[in-house]
Write a protein that holds these residues in place. Sequence first.
Motif, PDB file in Angstrom:
ATOM      1  N   CYS A   1       0.838  -1.209   0.000  1.00 22.37           N
ATOM      2  CA  CYS A   1       0.000   0.000   0.000  1.00 22.37           C
ATOM      3  C   CYS A   1       0.869   1.254   0.000  1.00 22.37           C
ATOM      4  N   LYS A   2       1.949   1.234   0.745  1.00 27.95           N
ATOM      5  CA  LYS A   2       2.863   2.384   0.763  1.00 27.95           C
ATOM      6  C   LYS A   2       3.477   2.605  -0.613  1.00 27.95           C
ATOM      7  N   GLU A   3       3.779   1.526  -1.313  1.00 26.96           N
ATOM      8  CA  GLU A   3       4.362   1.639  -2.654  1.00 26.96           C
ATOM      9  C   GLU A   3       3.363   2.216  -3.654  1.00 26.96           C
ATOM     10  N   ILE A   4       2.118   1.719  -3.649  1.00 30.47           N
ATOM     11  CA  ILE A   4       1.167   2.224  -4.641  1.00 30.47           C
ATOM     12  C   ILE A   4       0.800   3.674  -4.381  1.00 30.47           C
ATOM     13  N   ALA A   5       0.913   4.110  -3.149  1.00 28.93           N
ATOM     14  CA  ALA A   5       0.605   5.503  -2.831  1.00 28.93           C
ATOM     15  C   ALA A   5       1.645   6.458  -3.420  1.00 28.93           C
ATOM     16  N   GLN A   6       2.716   5.933  -3.983  1.00 35.03           N
ATOM     17  CA  GLN A   6       3.743   6.762  -4.617  1.00 35.03           C
ATOM     18  C   GLN A   6       3.458   7.032  -6.093  1.00 35.03           C
ATOM     19  N   ALA A   7       2.343   6.531  -6.593  1.00 35.66           N
ATOM     20  CA  ALA A   7       1.972   6.796  -7.988  1.00 35.66           C
ATOM     21  C   ALA A   7       1.830   8.303  -8.202  1.00 35.66           C
ATOM     22  N   ASP A   8       2.188   8.774  -9.386  1.00 38.13           N
ATOM     23  CA  ASP A   8       2.216  10.213  -9.685  1.00 38.13           C
ATOM     24  C   ASP A   8       0.897  10.931  -9.444  1.00 38.13           C
ATOM     25  N   SER A   9      -0.216  10.278  -9.676  1.00 45.09           N
ATOM     26  CA  SER A   9      -1.509  10.961  -9.581  1.00 45.09           C
ATOM     27  C   SER A   9      -2.042  11.071  -8.146  1.00 45.09           C
ATOM     28  N   VAL A  10      -1.370  10.436  -7.189  1.00 51.58           N
ATOM     29  CA  VAL A  10      -1.811  10.458  -5.789  1.00 51.58           C
ATOM     30  C   VAL A  10      -1.451  11.797  -5.152  1.00 51.58           C
ATOM     31  N   LYS A  11      -2.454  12.456  -4.593  1.00 53.51           N
ATOM     32  CA  LYS A  11      -2.227  13.728  -3.898  1.00 53.51           C
ATOM     33  C   LYS A  11      -1.748  13.468  -2.471  1.00 53.51           C
ATOM     34  N   SER A  12      -2.433  12.572  -1.754  1.00 52.15           N
ATOM     35  CA  SER A  12      -2.054  12.190  -0.391  1.00 52.15           C
ATOM     36  C   SER A  12      -2.690  10.840  -0.078  1.00 52.15           C
ATOM     37  N   TYR A  13      -2.251  10.230   1.001  1.00 51.78           N
ATOM     38  CA  TYR A  13      -2.780   8.918   1.357  1.00 51.78           C
ATOM     39  C   TYR A  13      -2.628   8.669   2.846  1.00 51.78           C
ATOM     40  N   SER A  14      -3.398   7.701   3.334  1.00 50.74           N
ATOM     41  CA  SER A  14      -3.290   7.194   4.706  1.00 50.74           C
ATOM     42  C   SER A  14      -3.509   5.695   4.654  1.00 50.74           C
ATOM     43  N   ILE A  15      -2.784   4.981   5.509  1.00 51.81           N
ATOM     44  CA  ILE A  15      -2.905   3.527   5.592  1.00 51.81           C
ATOM     45  C   ILE A  15      -3.017   3.166   7.065  1.00 51.81           C
ATOM     46  N   GLY A  16      -3.871   2.219   7.385  1.00 55.63           N
ATOM     47  CA  GLY A  16      -3.977   1.823   8.781  1.00 55.63           C
ATOM     48  C   GLY A  16      -4.726   0.522   8.976  1.00 55.63           C
ATOM     49  N   LYS A  17      -4.831   0.173  10.254  1.00 55.35           N
ATOM     50  CA  LYS A  17      -5.572  -1.000  10.705  1.00 55.35           C
ATOM     51  C   LYS A  17      -6.744  -0.501  11.541  1.00 55.35           C
ATOM     52  N   PRO A  18      -7.720  -1.344  11.824  1.00 58.22           N
ATOM     53  CA  PRO A  18      -8.867  -0.894  12.605  1.00 58.22           C
ATOM     54  C   PRO A  18      -8.426  -0.265  13.935  1.00 58.22           C
ATOM     55  N   ALA A  19      -9.066   0.840  14.267  1.00 59.06           N
ATOM     56  CA  ALA A  19      -8.769   1.533  15.523  1.00 59.06           C
ATOM     57  C   ALA A  19      -9.414   0.786  16.694  1.00 59.06           C
ATOM     58  N   ALA A  20      -8.839   0.950  17.844  1.00 61.37           N
ATOM     59  CA  ALA A  20      -9.344   0.295  19.053  1.00 61.37           C
ATOM     60  C   ALA A  20     -10.424   1.157  19.713  1.00 61.37           C
ATOM     61  N   THR A  21     -11.337   1.673  18.882  1.00 62.83           N
ATOM     62  CA  THR A  21     -12.432   2.469  19.421  1.00 62.83           C
ATOM     63  C   THR A  21     -13.471   1.560  20.066  1.00 62.83           C
ATOM     64  N   GLU A  22     -14.332   2.164  20.859  1.00 68.36           N
ATOM     65  CA  GLU A  22     -15.391   1.404  21.525  1.00 68.36           C
ATOM     66  C   GLU A  22     -16.266   0.704  20.490  1.00 68.36           C
ATOM     67  N   LYS A  23     -16.609  -0.533  20.755  1.00 70.20           N
ATOM     68  CA  LYS A  23     -17.458  -1.309  19.839  1.00 70.20           C
ATOM     69  C   LYS A  23     -18.869  -0.743  19.872  1.00 70.20           C
ATOM     70  N   ARG A  24     -19.398  -0.475  18.685  1.00 65.98           N
ATOM     71  CA  ARG A  24     -20.778  -0.030  18.524  1.00 65.98           C
ATOM     72  C   ARG A  24     -21.362  -0.740  17.318  1.00 65.98           C
TER      73      ARG A  24
END
Length: 98
Positions: A24-47
Amino acid sequence: MIVHQVFFWLHQPEKDLNAVLEGCKEIAQADSVKSYSIGKPAATEKREVIDDSYDIALMVNFDSIADHDQYQIDPIHLKFIKDHKDKWASVKIYDFEV
């Protein structure tokens, strides 16, 4: 701006999570990408309204639909798909304009 959100569910997250995250970090380097974020599920309260069943989330921002479309055929993006598609049990994509 176009926001492109991709959610990955992996067959074997314990084995493949880091490889797909790095991809994912590699593909985010494509020329047309303005910005990006990558992550895993947050440990927020289950709802009831929260879906945290995915393994990896990728958000890519583009200036235009044309930039999004260019990303879809970018060799970096196509290589990522080729290298990692067998690791995905499921992928969901949500695109929206800002």
